[in-house]
Design a protein around this motif. Sequence first.
Motif, short mmCIF file in Angstrom:
data_model
loop_
_atom_site.label_atom_id
_atom_site.label_comp_id
_atom_site.label_asym_id
_atom_site.label_seq_id
_atom_site.Cartn_x
_atom_site.Cartn_y
_atom_site.Cartn_z
N GLN A 1 0.84 -1.19 0.00
CA GLN A 1 0.00 0.00 0.00
C GLN A 1 0.87 1.24 0.00
N GLY A 2 0.28 2.35 -0.39
CA GLY A 2 1.01 3.61 -0.37
C GLY A 2 0.99 4.23 1.01
N GLY A 3 2.00 5.02 1.30
CA GLY A 3 2.07 5.70 2.59
C GLY A 3 2.88 6.97 2.44
N ALA A 4 3.28 7.52 3.56
CA ALA A 4 4.10 8.74 3.55
C ALA A 4 4.88 8.82 4.86
N VAL A 5 6.07 9.35 4.77
CA VAL A 5 6.92 9.57 5.94
C VAL A 5 7.23 11.05 6.01
N ALA A 6 7.09 11.65 7.19
CA ALA A 6 7.34 13.08 7.36
C ALA A 6 8.76 13.31 7.85
N TYR A 7 9.46 14.23 7.22
CA TYR A 7 10.82 14.62 7.61
C TYR A 7 10.84 16.11 7.90
N ARG A 8 11.56 16.48 8.96
CA ARG A 8 11.72 17.89 9.27
C ARG A 8 12.81 18.47 8.37
N ALA A 9 12.47 19.56 7.68
CA ALA A 9 13.39 20.14 6.71
C ALA A 9 13.96 21.47 7.19
N GLY A 10 14.09 21.65 8.47
CA GLY A 10 14.64 22.89 9.01
C GLY A 10 13.53 23.82 9.46
N GLY A 11 13.70 24.40 10.66
CA GLY A 11 12.67 25.28 11.18
C GLY A 11 11.41 24.48 11.46
N ASP A 12 10.28 25.04 11.04
CA ASP A 12 9.00 24.36 11.22
C ASP A 12 8.54 23.64 9.96
N ALA A 13 9.36 23.64 8.92
CA ALA A 13 8.98 23.01 7.66
C ALA A 13 9.05 21.49 7.77
N GLY B 1 4.36 -11.21 8.90
CA GLY B 1 4.11 -9.86 9.40
C GLY B 1 5.29 -8.93 9.26
N ARG B 2 6.40 -9.42 8.68
CA ARG B 2 7.56 -8.56 8.47
C ARG B 2 7.20 -7.45 7.49
N GLN B 3 7.67 -6.25 7.78
CA GLN B 3 7.27 -5.09 6.98
C GLN B 3 8.49 -4.27 6.57
N VAL B 4 8.45 -3.75 5.35
CA VAL B 4 9.48 -2.83 4.89
C VAL B 4 8.80 -1.58 4.35
N THR B 5 9.46 -0.46 4.50
CA THR B 5 8.98 0.81 3.97
C THR B 5 10.01 1.36 3.00
N ILE B 6 9.60 1.56 1.76
CA ILE B 6 10.51 2.02 0.72
C ILE B 6 10.12 3.44 0.32
N PRO B 7 10.95 4.44 0.62
CA PRO B 7 10.64 5.81 0.19
C PRO B 7 10.74 5.94 -1.32
N LEU B 8 9.82 6.67 -1.89
CA LEU B 8 9.82 6.87 -3.35
C LEU B 8 10.56 8.15 -3.72
#
Length: 218
Positions: free
Chosen positions: A134-146, A161-168
């Motif tokens: 399934q699709g998902g999203a990971v949030a990264y802090r890019a400096g300051g409040d961004a 039940g093993r899981q991997v997350t691959i950033p696109l």
Amino acid sequence: MTNERITLSVGAGPGQRAFAVVGGVVFTAFGAVFVLLPMIADRLLARLTGYGDPFPSYEEARDLPPGMLPSGLHDTAVPEPFRLVGLCGLPFVLLGLYLLLRVLRTAAWLEGTRASVRGALGTRTVDLATAEVQGGAVAYRAGGDAVVRVPTVVARDRDTGRQVTIPLQGMGLAALPPYELRALADAMTTGRPNSGRDADAHALAGRLRIMADDPLGR
């Protein structure tokens, strides 16, 4: 579908890698100073006071005035609370080492339909052709409040039940190169029915192919 190994363009870029390595070394060194400080202080006090030199037994020294007692009978050791200061440095050492391992070891690759993601402490592998994807999203802090949200593919093995997350999106890239996106899409759909609960996997693969065909996001 071939079994060629395809390294995915995830992880930190050269500049970010260098910055993270410097930060990890600084944290590790700072923590190490705290850990070693009590031992260094103990040895320094021993040299200054003569602690550890041979001294008479208690029977021989018990009648001596306090001012004439051998230095070995005085309490010159580092106080116990000061020794505990070293424990304060352990979190910094562990954080620095984790940061170094995460930056230097993070990687992802495909071998046929099997996707492997390596993190700071281990590697997980899931067969995309049979996993729940399934699709998902990971949030990264890019400096300051961004905050930057990076789209991901999340694959979970139905049996273990093993899981991997691959950033696109790799560090410093708008998206993974088209060839890698198509390889992920092919791995998801190889030998998979296109109906029932597997229909979503085909839909996600279709979205990856659209991204690959339009890398500029027009």
